[in-house]
Design a protein around this motif. Structure first.
Motif, PDB file in Angstrom:
ATOM      1  N   HIS A  93      49.906  32.742  36.260  1.00 18.24           N
ATOM      2  CA  HIS A  93      49.015  32.291  37.339  1.00 18.24           C
ATOM      3  C   HIS A  93      48.294  33.466  38.008  1.00 18.24           C
ATOM      4  O   HIS A  93      47.631  33.283  39.028  1.00 18.24           O
ATOM      5  CB  HIS A  93      49.816  31.521  38.397  1.00 18.24           C
ATOM      6  CG  HIS A  93      50.522  30.312  37.870  1.00 18.24           C
ATOM      7  ND1 HIS A  93      49.871  29.125  37.624  1.00 18.24           N
ATOM      8  CD2 HIS A  93      51.821  30.122  37.524  1.00 18.24           C
ATOM      9  CE1 HIS A  93      50.735  28.238  37.160  1.00 18.24           C
ATOM     10  NE2 HIS A  93      51.931  28.813  37.081  1.00 18.24           N
ATOM     11  N   ASN A 137      45.697  35.313  37.229  1.00 23.79           N
ATOM     12  CA  ASN A 137      44.235  35.243  37.309  1.00 23.79           C
ATOM     13  C   ASN A 137      43.779  34.286  38.399  1.00 23.79           C
ATOM     14  O   ASN A 137      42.825  34.567  39.131  1.00 23.79           O
ATOM     15  CB  ASN A 137      43.647  34.827  35.961  1.00 23.79           C
ATOM     16  CG  ASN A 137      43.777  35.928  34.918  1.00 23.79           C
ATOM     17  OD1 ASN A 137      43.947  37.087  35.259  1.00 23.79           O
ATOM     18  ND2 ASN A 137      43.712  35.550  33.647  1.00 23.79           N
ATOM     19  N   LYS A 138      44.467  33.142  38.497  1.00 22.32           N
ATOM     20  CA  LYS A 138      44.089  32.161  39.516  1.00 22.32           C
ATOM     21  C   LYS A 138      44.368  32.695  40.917  1.00 22.32           C
ATOM     22  O   LYS A 138      43.546  32.545  41.834  1.00 22.32           O
ATOM     23  CB  LYS A 138      44.852  30.862  39.290  1.00 22.32           C
ATOM     24  CG  LYS A 138      44.404  29.736  40.224  1.00 22.32           C
ATOM     25  CD  LYS A 138      45.104  28.419  39.898  1.00 22.32           C
ATOM     26  CE  LYS A 138      44.612  27.873  38.563  1.00 22.32           C
ATOM     27  NZ  LYS A 138      45.175  26.528  38.268  1.00 22.32           N
ATOM     28  N   TYR A 183      41.847  35.285  41.760  1.00 20.96           N
ATOM     29  CA  TYR A 183      40.549  34.676  42.037  1.00 20.96           C
ATOM     30  C   TYR A 183      40.472  34.228  43.500  1.00 20.96           C
ATOM     31  O   TYR A 183      39.467  34.479  44.179  1.00 20.96           O
ATOM     32  CB  TYR A 183      40.312  33.483  41.108  1.00 20.96           C
ATOM     33  CG  TYR A 183      39.086  32.672  41.459  1.00 20.96           C
ATOM     34  CD1 TYR A 183      37.817  33.074  41.050  1.00 20.96           C
ATOM     35  CD2 TYR A 183      39.195  31.508  42.230  1.00 20.96           C
ATOM     36  CE1 TYR A 183      36.692  32.341  41.382  1.00 20.96           C
ATOM     37  CE2 TYR A 183      38.072  30.767  42.572  1.00 20.96           C
ATOM     38  CZ  TYR A 183      36.830  31.184  42.142  1.00 20.96           C
ATOM     39  OH  TYR A 183      35.715  30.445  42.486  1.00 20.96           O
ATOM     40  N   TRP A 184      41.529  33.570  43.983  1.00 19.21           N
ATOM     41  CA  TRP A 184      41.508  33.080  45.361  1.00 19.21           C
ATOM     42  C   TRP A 184      41.604  34.238  46.364  1.00 19.21           C
ATOM     43  O   TRP A 184      41.011  34.170  47.443  1.00 19.21           O
ATOM     44  CB  TRP A 184      42.624  32.063  45.585  1.00 19.21           C
ATOM     45  CG  TRP A 184      42.311  30.751  44.927  1.00 19.21           C
ATOM     46  CD1 TRP A 184      42.900  30.197  43.842  1.00 19.21           C
ATOM     47  CD2 TRP A 184      41.270  29.857  45.325  1.00 19.21           C
ATOM     48  NE1 TRP A 184      42.312  29.000  43.515  1.00 19.21           N
ATOM     49  CE2 TRP A 184      41.305  28.752  44.415  1.00 19.21           C
ATOM     50  CE3 TRP A 184      40.313  29.843  46.342  1.00 19.21           C
ATOM     51  CZ2 TRP A 184      40.423  27.685  44.501  1.00 19.21           C
ATOM     52  CZ3 TRP A 184      39.441  28.773  46.436  1.00 19.21           C
ATOM     53  CH2 TRP A 184      39.495  27.710  45.526  1.00 19.21           C
ATOM     54  N   ASP A 203      37.018  38.908  36.299  1.00 23.88           N
ATOM     55  CA  ASP A 203      37.151  38.331  34.953  1.00 23.88           C
ATOM     56  C   ASP A 203      37.297  39.438  33.918  1.00 23.88           C
ATOM     57  O   ASP A 203      38.002  39.288  32.911  1.00 23.88           O
ATOM     58  CB  ASP A 203      35.931  37.464  34.618  1.00 23.88           C
ATOM     59  CG  ASP A 203      35.924  36.165  35.407  1.00 23.88           C
ATOM     60  OD1 ASP A 203      37.002  35.785  35.915  1.00 23.88           O
ATOM     61  OD2 ASP A 203      34.851  35.550  35.541  1.00 23.88           O
TER      62      ASP A 203
END
Length: 698
Positions: A134, A136-137, A140-141, A223
C-alpha cells in the motif's frame, strides 16, 4: 520522462501562486480604499516587478517542499536501514514523551507540538515500512496533502492580504506581526467580525479543487521517483535559484520608489513585507496614528514635563543639595504582577520576603509597567521613554548610543553593567546594552562551578545573585561607584528551579512556585549582600519588568500593567509609601533625584517626588498606545483612531485603598480632547525624537 517533468510540483505551485498574486493586485488596485491614480509607468512596474518578486519569494517559500520531496524514496525502507530508522523514530518519540526533553525545558505547547509531529512521522514511516503493498497509495495521499497545504497557504495569504488592505490600505506591516503575538485576541476579533465558517468552507473547497488539478499535473514525481543523481541535479538547481532569490528580492524592493505610495504597496510582495516588518520591528507613527502639528505637540509636552523647550525634551536637572554617588543596584524581576503580593490582596503567601522588604522601603503603590514584554520593561528603565509603536527600541536596529540611565551614571564616574542569568543574545539584549556602553555579565561568563541549576532560560536566580555579589565585591575594590542592572529569569515558564528550596517542588512547573522561588532567591541575595562592605552605601531599586499576563476584556486592562516597585536603602531611604499615579519610565529619574544628581536630561520620565510632577502613566501594546490620567484611559490606535474610558474603581474587600488594582473601563460619554491631545503629544514627540535621532546621548 524528461528532467523538466521532475520539477512539476515546483513550477505548478509557482504558477498558481503567481496567478493568485496577479489577481489580488488587480482587486486591490480597484479597491475603494486605493484612492490614487496610476501612470502607465506605475502600472507596468506594479505588475512586472511584482510578478518577478513573487516568483523569487515563492522559490524561498518552497524550501519546505524541496525538503519533503528530496527525501521521498524506497531505498530507506530496505532492510536493515528501514528498521533502524523506525527504531530511532520510536526512541525520539519516547524521549519527548518522557517529559525530560529540551522541549519541556521551554514549556508551553512546544512539547505537545513536538510529540504530535514526531508521533505522526513515526506512524507514517511505520505504515510505509510495514505495508509495502500500500506504499504507493499512502505516498500518493501524503503527496496530495502536502500540496493541499501549500495551496491553502497561498489562498489564505491572499485573503489575509485583502482584509489587511481593506483595513489599513497597505500590505503587511508590524501590525500583522502584532496579530501573531496576540493570537487569542485576534482570533476572537475575527470570529466576531467575519463569517468565518462560510469563508473557510469556501477556502477549503477551492483549495481542494485546485489541489486536484495540481496533483494531476505533478504526480509523475511520485509515480517515477527521481534517482539519486536526478535529486542531486534538482537540489543543485534549487540551491542556485534559492541563492539568487536572496539577492534579487531586496534588490527588487529598492524599485518600490514611486511618489505614489499605493503603487509601491501594490508592487510589493506581501510575504516579503511581513518578513521586513518582523525584522525591523517598527510601525510608522506618522503614517498610522492621529497627529498634531509638530510645534503644537511639543508645546503640549512642555506643559507635562517642566523645563523643556523647543522641539526636544532636553532640560537641566539641578539639585539644591550635594550629589551623593552611592552604588545603585537595579533589579528587574521577570513577570511579577502586583497581585502576587500580600498587600495587593494575594493570600497565598508566595512573596513573604518582598512583602517584608516593601515595609522597609520607599514603596510606589500606584505604579504601572509600560508594556507586557521584557524588552518593554528594559526599555522603560533604561531609556525612560514612552513605549512607541512597534517593537521595543531594544530590538530595533537603531538602538545604540542612546541617552540612557547608564549614560547618566557613566557621566558621574560609575562602572555600569547589565547582569543576566541567560544568554544576552536573546531578545537582542546584548546588542542593545553593549551598544549603549554597558558591560555585560551573562551566562557565557559563568564558570561551570558557579552553576548549580539551569534551564532553557539560564541559570537559576540564586546562581545569578551569587555571581552579582562576586562582581560587586570586585567593583568595590576599584574605588568607583557602580550601577548594576540585574534581570532575573527564574519566574518564567517552565517555572523550574532547584528542589528543596521552598515548599513547592522545583519540578512541579508551577507559576506560584516560580514566584515563591524568585522571592526566596532574593531573600538569600539580600542576606549575603548585607554582609558585604559596599552594602551600606548602596541603593537597591526593585521592580517587575511586566505583569505575568496581558490578556483582558479591554485593549489595555489596567490590572495587567500594575507592578510592584520600591527603593530600599537602610539608613538612607526612609520607609514610606508614595501613592500617586506613576509610570515605569519614572523610576530611575526619581532615583537620580534621591541622589541629588545634576545632569542634562532627555528623559520623558520624571522625578515624581518633585512638587511640579503631574501624575500620569503611559501603557501600551505594540500598537495601542495609552495614557492614564484624571481617572480616564485614553488609547490612540492605527487608522488615526482613539478611544477613551472612564475608570471606576472596583474595590476588593480586605485590600487597602492604595493597593486596589481593578477598574471598570466604560466608554467615556463625552470626549476629553485635552487628554487625547496630551496622549498624542507624548507618543508623537517620542516617535519624532527617535526618528530624527534626537534621543542620542550626545
Amino acid at each position: 520522462m524528461s528532467f523538466l517533468k521532475k520539477l512539476s510540483p515546483f513550477y505548478n505551485l509557482t504558477l498558481f501562486y503567481v496567478t493568485v498574486s496577479f489577481i489580488l493586485r488587480i482587486i486591490l488596485l480597484f479597491h475603494p480604499i486605493t484612492q490614487a491614480s496610476f501612470s502607465w509607468l506605475d502600472s507596468i512596474k506594479i505588475f512586472s516587478f511584482g510578478l518577478v518578486s513573487d516568483v523569487f519569494v515563492f522559490i524561498l517559500a518552497s524550501g519546505f517542499l524541496w525538503l519533503y520531496l528530496i527525501f521521498i524514496s524506497n531505498a530507506k525502507y530496505l532492510k536493515p536501514y528501514g528498521y533502524i530508522l523506525f527504531g530511532l523514530f520510536i526512541v525520539l518519540f519516547l524521549y519527548i514523551l518522557s517529559g525530560k526533553s529540551i522541549l519541556n525545558e521551554y514549556g508551553g505547547a512546544l512539547p505537545k507540538i513536538g510529540l504530535i509531529f514526531v508521533g505522526i512521522k513515526t506512524l507514517l514511516f511505520g505504515l510505509l515500512l510495514f505495508l509495502p503493498k500500500h506504499r504507493n497509495k499512502i505516498r500518493y495521499w501524503l503527496f496530495t496533502f502536502v500540496l493541499f497545504l501549500f495551496v491553502v497557504f497561498i489562498l489564505q495569504n491572499a485573503i489575509s492580504e485583502y482584509f489587511f488592505w481593506n483595513e489599513f490600505g497597505v500590505k503587511y506591516n508590524f501590525i500583522a506581526v502584532n496579530y501573531l503575538v496576540y493570537t487569542n485576541e485576534v482570533i476572537g476579533n475575527i470570529m466576531e467580525s467575519y463569517p468565518v465558517i462560510p469563508l473557510f468552507s469556501g477556502l477549503f473547497l477551492i483549495a481542494g479543487i485546485v489541489t486536484y488539478f495540481i496533483v494531476g499535473r505533478s504526480k509523475n514525481y511520485i509515480d517515477n521517483i527521481p534517482t539519486f543523481v536526478e535529486k542531486i541535479k534538482i537540489s543543485g538547481l534549487y540551491f542556485i535559484l534559492f541563492g539568487f532569490s536572496l539577492f534579487a528580492i531586496p534588490s527588487l524592493a529598492t524599485n518600490e520608489n514611486s511618489q505614489n505610495i499605493f503603487a509601491n504597496e501594490l508592487q510589493a510582495n506581501g510575504v516579503y513585507k511581513f518578513y521586513l516588518a518582523f525584522m525591523n520591528s517598527e510601525l510608522d507613527y506618522f503614517k498610522f496614528y492621529k497627529t498634531l502639528p509638530e510645534k503644537e505637540a511639543y508645546t503640549l509636552l512642555s506643559q507635562q514635563i517642566p523645563g523643556i523647550s523647543n522641539e526636544s525634551t532636553l532640560r537641566n536637572i539641578k539639585s539644591a543639595a550635594a550629589e551623593m554617588h552611592k552604588n545603585v543596584v537595579l533589579i528587574t524581576i521577570e513577570s511579577y504582577s502586583a497581585d502576587f503580593m500580600k498587600m495587593y490582596g494575594n493570600d497565598k503567601n508566595i512573596t513573604p520576603f518582598l512583602d517584608s522588604l516593601a515595609s522597609q522601603s520607599l514603596l510606589f503603590t500606584n505604579f504601572y509597567a509600560s508594556g507586557n514584554r521584557t524588552v518593554r520593561g528594559l526599555e522603560a528603565v533604561t531609556l525612560c521613554l514612552p513605549p512607541t509603536a512597534g517593537e521595543s527600541v531594544v530590538k530595533r536596529k537603531d538602538n545604540k548610543d542612546k541617552f540612557t540611565t547608564g549614560s547618566v551614571f557613566k557621566q558621574k564616574g560609575y562602572n555600569v553593567k547589565y547582569l543576566y542569568g541567560g544568554d544576552s543574545f536573546f531578545d537582542n539584549m546584548e546588542d542593545f546594552f553593549s551598544g549603549n556602553s554597558y558591560d555585560i555579565v551573562d551566562k557565557k561568563t559563568f564558570q561551570s562551578e558557579e552553576i548549580t541549576f539551569s534551564n532553557v532560560w539560564g541559570v537559576c536566580d540564586e546562581d545569578m545573585y551569587n555571581k552579582a555579589i562576586k562582581v560587586m565585591n570586585a567593583e568595590a575594590k576599584e574605588n568607583k561607584p557602580f550601577f548594576n542592572h540585574i534581570m532575573t529569569v527564574s519566574n518564567h515558564r517552565p517555572f523550574t528551579y532547584p528542589n528543596n528550596k521552598i515548599d513547592i517542588p522545583g519540578d512541579a512547573k508551577s507559576r506560584d512556585g516560580g514566584v515563591k522561588y524568585t522571592d526566596f532567591a532574593m531573600k538569600n541575595f539580600f542576606a549575603k549582600a548585607s554582609k558585604q562592605p559596599w552594602f551600606a552605601n548602596t541603593v537597591f531599586v526593585i521592580l517587575a519588568d511586566h505583569c505575568a499576563s496581558s490578556a483582558g476584556k479591554t485593549e489595555l486592562p489596567l490590572d495587567k500593567y500594575r507592578i510592584p516597585a520600591m527603593v530600599y536603602s537602610p539608613g538612607f531611604i526612609k520607609p514610606q509609601q508614595y501613592n500617586k499615579l506613576m509610570s515605569q519610565i519614572d523610576i530611575m529619574p526619581t532615583v537620580f533625584g534621591l541622589l541629588n544628581f545634576n545632569y542634562e536630561s532627555k528623559f520623558y520620565g520624571e522625578d515624581v517626588l518633585k512638587p511640579d510632577y503631574k501624575p500620569r502613566a503611559l501603557i501600551a501594546t505594540y500598537q495601542d498606545l495609552g495614557l492614564i490620567k484624571d481617572n480616564v484611559l485614553t488609547i490612540i490606535s492605527p487608522k488615526q483612531s482613539y478611544k477613551q474610558y472612564q475608570l471606576t474603581l472596583l474595590p476588593k474587600p480586605g485590600v487597602g485603598d492604595n493597593f486596589q488594582i481593578y477598574y471598570d473601563e466604560k466608554p467615556l460619554r463625552e470626549d476629553r480632547m485635552d487628554l487625547v491631545n496630551e496622549t498624542i503629544s507624548f507618543y508623537q514627540t517620542a516617535s519624532d525624537m527617535l526618528k530624527k535621532k534626537k534621543y542620542q546621548k550626545n
